[in-house]
Write a protein that holds these residues in place. Structure first.
Motif, mmCIF file in Angstrom:
data_model
loop_
_atom_site.group_PDB
_atom_site.id
_atom_site.type_symbol
_atom_site.label_atom_id
_atom_site.label_comp_id
_atom_site.label_asym_id
_atom_site.label_seq_id
_atom_site.Cartn_x
_atom_site.Cartn_y
_atom_site.Cartn_z
ATOM 1 N N LYS A 212 0.869 -1.186 0.000
ATOM 2 C CA LYS A 212 0.000 0.000 0.000
ATOM 3 C C LYS A 212 0.902 1.231 0.000
ATOM 4 O O LYS A 212 1.819 1.337 0.827
ATOM 5 N N ARG A 213 0.653 2.124 -0.963
ATOM 6 C CA ARG A 213 1.526 3.304 -1.080
ATOM 7 C C ARG A 213 0.721 4.591 -1.229
ATOM 8 O O ARG A 213 -0.331 4.595 -1.862
ATOM 9 N N LEU A 214 1.272 5.635 -0.658
ATOM 10 C CA LEU A 214 0.748 6.972 -0.930
ATOM 11 C C LEU A 214 1.643 7.537 -2.026
ATOM 12 O O LEU A 214 2.866 7.586 -1.869
ATOM 13 N N LEU B 81 7.772 0.702 -8.835
ATOM 14 C CA LEU B 81 7.497 -0.738 -8.765
ATOM 15 C C LEU B 81 7.712 -1.389 -10.135
ATOM 16 O O LEU B 81 8.332 -2.445 -10.244
ATOM 17 N N TYR B 82 7.202 -0.759 -11.183
ATOM 18 C CA TYR B 82 7.321 -1.355 -12.526
ATOM 19 C C TYR B 82 8.775 -1.477 -12.949
ATOM 20 O O TYR B 82 9.181 -2.463 -13.563
ATOM 21 N N GLU B 83 9.556 -0.470 -12.601
ATOM 22 C CA GLU B 83 10.975 -0.498 -12.987
ATOM 23 C C GLU B 83 11.657 -1.653 -12.262
ATOM 24 O O GLU B 83 12.414 -2.423 -12.849
ATOM 25 N N TYR C 54 -9.619 0.390 -10.597
ATOM 26 C CA TYR C 54 -9.145 -0.990 -10.424
ATOM 27 C C TYR C 54 -8.324 -1.332 -11.657
ATOM 28 O O TYR C 54 -8.767 -1.069 -12.788
ATOM 29 N N ARG C 55 -7.182 -1.903 -11.436
ATOM 30 C CA ARG C 55 -6.364 -2.312 -12.579
ATOM 31 C C ARG C 55 -5.818 -3.719 -12.349
ATOM 32 O O ARG C 55 -5.384 -4.053 -11.249
ATOM 33 N N THR C 56 -5.893 -4.549 -13.386
ATOM 34 C CA THR C 56 -5.173 -5.824 -13.378
ATOM 35 C C THR C 56 -4.192 -5.748 -14.528
ATOM 36 O O THR C 56 -4.565 -5.414 -15.654
HETATM 37 C C1 16G Z 1 0.158 3.292 -11.791
HETATM 38 C C2 16G Z 1 -0.798 2.135 -11.876
HETATM 39 C C3 16G Z 1 -0.509 1.059 -10.873
HETATM 40 C C4 16G Z 1 0.952 0.680 -10.865
HETATM 41 C C5 16G Z 1 1.821 1.894 -10.711
HETATM 42 C C6 16G Z 1 3.276 1.573 -10.810
HETATM 43 C C7 16G Z 1 -2.877 3.357 -12.467
HETATM 44 C C8 16G Z 1 -4.294 3.570 -12.191
HETATM 45 N N1 16G Z 1 -2.188 2.531 -11.694
HETATM 46 O O1 16G Z 1 -0.090 4.081 -10.715
HETATM 47 O O2 16G Z 1 -1.263 -0.066 -11.220
HETATM 48 O O3 16G Z 1 1.221 -0.218 -9.824
HETATM 49 O O4 16G Z 1 1.507 2.821 -11.748
HETATM 50 O O5 16G Z 1 3.984 2.794 -10.628
HETATM 51 O O6 16G Z 1 -2.384 3.919 -13.401
HETATM 52 P P1 16G Z 1 5.480 2.877 -10.223
HETATM 53 O O7 16G Z 1 6.252 2.025 -11.181
HETATM 54 O O8 16G Z 1 5.819 4.319 -10.284
HETATM 55 O O9 16G Z 1 5.594 2.337 -8.821
#
Ligand code: 16G
Length: 259
Positions: free
Chosen positions: A134-136, A169-171, A213-215
């Motif tokens: 959970k992140r802000l 997170l994605y990176e 909501y995203r999957t």
């Molecule tokens: C976005 C995505 C979320 C994802 C996040 C990763 C939406 C609604 N949600 O916020 O699903 O986890 O990007 O971001 O767009 P980050 O790589 O900056 O952590």
């Protein structure tokens, strides 16, 4: 020399053809709105069956790289502008593209048994372990969104040992776990901000928020994240660029023009 496909290699032919088309688009040789050669021409050029061509093209249409226009042909999809609603981005990319500084404050980061709805969306067995994050999310230091993410533990077993404060997170998933976001299914609706999220976002409870909501899936179609988020309605805009039709410039046609 005409490009050829490696018929004896391990990669399926449609996959190779897809890569060829993607490369042409990525390099800018084929531009948004350009018309693809016909199925028949592609079959002849690459010495492959119609099924192979169709599969490659259909995959690229689903991925949003190409668009079909009934009766007219297949075209390179219109150029993506930043933050189009049909572009999959991370929060970090999204905010950076707006010329602002993204941030993240970690509120909860632990392994839990998957709650039933999460297990269903992530195609896991009931109570299989998932990481709850959970992140802000912050923009130039200001609260922008609250995101509650579930990820299958099996896909990123050591993630909990990573630092996610002010990180992407994605990176991290791409670099460390080779889990590369490819496609997402997303639902967005207007809502009144629940009290807990309102405190975090520093808005009065009940303020307008975007409830999302995203999957998210890998290219192989594996769901790797399920996210529920609340974005501040007063601060965040989703931009969508909408096209009625692909413009029709034919690839390779000299002196061609857009119609
Ligand atoms: C976005 C995505 C979320 C994802 C996040 C990763 C939406 C609604 N949600 O916020 O699903 O986890 O990007 O971001 O767009 P980050 O790589 O900056 O952590």
């Amino acid at each position: 020399m005409l490009p050829t496909l490696d018929k004896r290699g391990p990669l399926p032919l449609y996959h190779q053809l897809k890569a060829f088309i993607e490369e042409r688009i990525g390099s800018g040789l084929w531009k948004p709105g350009d018309q693809l050669p016909s199925e028949r021409q592609l079959c002849e050029q690459f010495q492959v069956s119609r099924i192979t061509v169709r599969q490659a093209v259909t995959d690229l249409v689903s991925a949003g790289s190409l668009v079909r226009d009934q009766g007219r042909g297949t075209f390179v999809a219109p150029a993506r502008v930043e933050q189009r609603l049909n572009q999959l981005t991370s929060f970090t990319q999204d905010i950076q593209a707006r010329g602002k500084r993204p941030g993240a404050q970690v509120l909860q980061f632990e392994t839990i048994p998957a709650p039933a709805p999460v297990a269903r969306l992530l195609r896991l067995r009931a109570e299989e372990p998932v990481i709850l994050l959970k992140r802000l999310r912050l923009t130039d230091g200001e609260p922008m969104a609250v995101e509650t993410t579930h990820l299958p533990l099996a896909l990123c077993p050591d993630l909990v040992h990573e630092t996610l404060a002010n990180a992407s997170l994605y990176e991290l998933l791409s670099r460390k776990f080779h889990v590369i976001p490819f496609r997402a299914e997303q639902q967005m609706s207007a809502a009144g901000c629940p009290p807990a999220e309102a405190r975090l976002l520093r808005v009065p409870k009940g303020s307008p928020v975007l409830h999302i909501y995203r999957t998210t899936f890998t290219e192989a179609g594996v769901p790797f994240e399920q996210v529920e988020s609340y974005y501040r309605g007063d601060k965040y805009v989703f931009n969508a660029e909408l096209y009625a039709k692909a413009s029709g410039r034919r690839i390779g046609a000299e002196g061609s023009s857009r119609s």
